[in-house]
Write an enzyme that holds these catalytic residues in place. Sequence first.
Site, PDB file in Angstrom:
ATOM      1  N   LYS A 114      54.110   6.008  -3.491  1.00  0.00           N
ATOM      2  CA  LYS A 114      54.209   7.411  -3.068  1.00  0.00           C
ATOM      3  C   LYS A 114      54.622   7.532  -1.610  1.00  0.00           C
ATOM      4  CE  LYS A 114      51.418   9.759  -6.505  1.00  0.00           C
ATOM      5  NZ  LYS A 114      50.266  10.599  -6.808  1.00  0.00           N
ATOM      6  N   LYS A 197      59.009   7.303 -18.855  1.00  0.00           N
ATOM      7  CA  LYS A 197      57.895   8.074 -19.431  1.00  0.00           C
ATOM      8  C   LYS A 197      58.062   9.558 -19.100  1.00  0.00           C
ATOM      9  CE  LYS A 197      54.274   8.646 -16.208  1.00  0.00           C
ATOM     10  NZ  LYS A 197      52.888   8.961 -16.086  1.00  0.00           N
ATOM     11  N   LYS A 200      55.925  15.140 -15.176  1.00  0.00           N
ATOM     12  CA  LYS A 200      56.235  16.455 -14.608  1.00  0.00           C
ATOM     13  C   LYS A 200      57.276  16.355 -13.490  1.00  0.00           C
ATOM     14  CE  LYS A 200      52.176  16.368 -11.585  1.00  0.00           C
ATOM     15  NZ  LYS A 200      51.347  15.362 -12.277  1.00  0.00           N
TER      16      LYS A 200
END
Length: 328
Positions: A114, A197, A200
Amino acid sequence: APRQRVFSGIQPTAGSFHLGNYLGALRNWIALQDTHDAFYCVVDLHSITIAKDPEELRSNTRYAAAQLLAMGIDPERSTLFVQSHVAEHTRLSWVLECLTGYGEAARMTQFKDKSARQAEEHVSVGLFTYPALMAADILLYRTDVVPVGEDQRQHLELSRTLAQRFNSRFGETFVVPDAHIPQDTARIFDLQDPDSKMSKSVPSGLIELMEEPKRMAKRVRSAVTDSGREIHYDPENKAGVSNLLVIHSAMTGRSIADLEAAYEGRGYGDLKKDLGQILGDFVTPFQERVRTYLDDPAELDKILRRGAEHAREVASETVRTVFDRVGF
Ligand code: ADP
Ligand code: NA
């Protein structure tokens, strides 16, 4: 024997939960209510590790709670609450941060991923200490088991390490939680890019649970498949069709082999049409229940307040013991 305690949390998100969240995690939360003493938490504190608009965060948190209730989380059987309503999460988190090595936190792959995707000035210290807050979430409730996907495995391992470290330094205090390997979950892939996968962060290939059923069916019809004709489960070579079969099987409880037999000699269009129908039949009453909760804010507040009160009873006792042992 008393039931084992399970804890799980999910972040509030802009927009609704998606089919991957449901089939990969939330459906299992519902099932665990039958066998476990469940604590389920909308983890809004975790949300602000990345900057959020206050009004959006507030409404997303309520939206998340409404969806969990509409899905089948039963506040009479489980403790459903919002993380920021229970101050003990931040109080225990500080103690656990002070037990976490800098290098230990720096090795967390989720932080590395991240933080690598953002400019350094946008990477908060909160993103770095996130796993200590997650450990606090779990350890506050003397949790026996935590259902975890692959992506949270390393964080759960750190929670176990911190519990053991505290216990050996200050005396037996925490239950060391085990990972619960969910039985009844499925990994769902992106409709447009079935090698990735469903997430969102890639809206194009999502099935959002609050989407209008007709549009949802249209998304399913335009899912990427291959140029063949056989409805056959082969994730290597037929990722798109295999994903649709997995979704069908998860939603209906029919085995993949049974579905392959039933679709023998039929085309991808038939599978997609049926799946659109199945998903529509599932989300229509779900969406109605979500709207009922959102239309009655006082009732939703009452449910969440009761959940927080019960959570606080357990959590405050843990913090009292911990603070005493630490020397506060
Ligand atoms: P996203 O990947 O959309 O950001 P989160 O990381 O917030 O979703 O995941 C919330 C929960 O849903 C986690 O338990 C995660 O494992 C599960 N989950 C998310 N996407 C999928 C998926 N495509 N298939 C199965 N489970 C998923
Ligand atoms: Na994610």
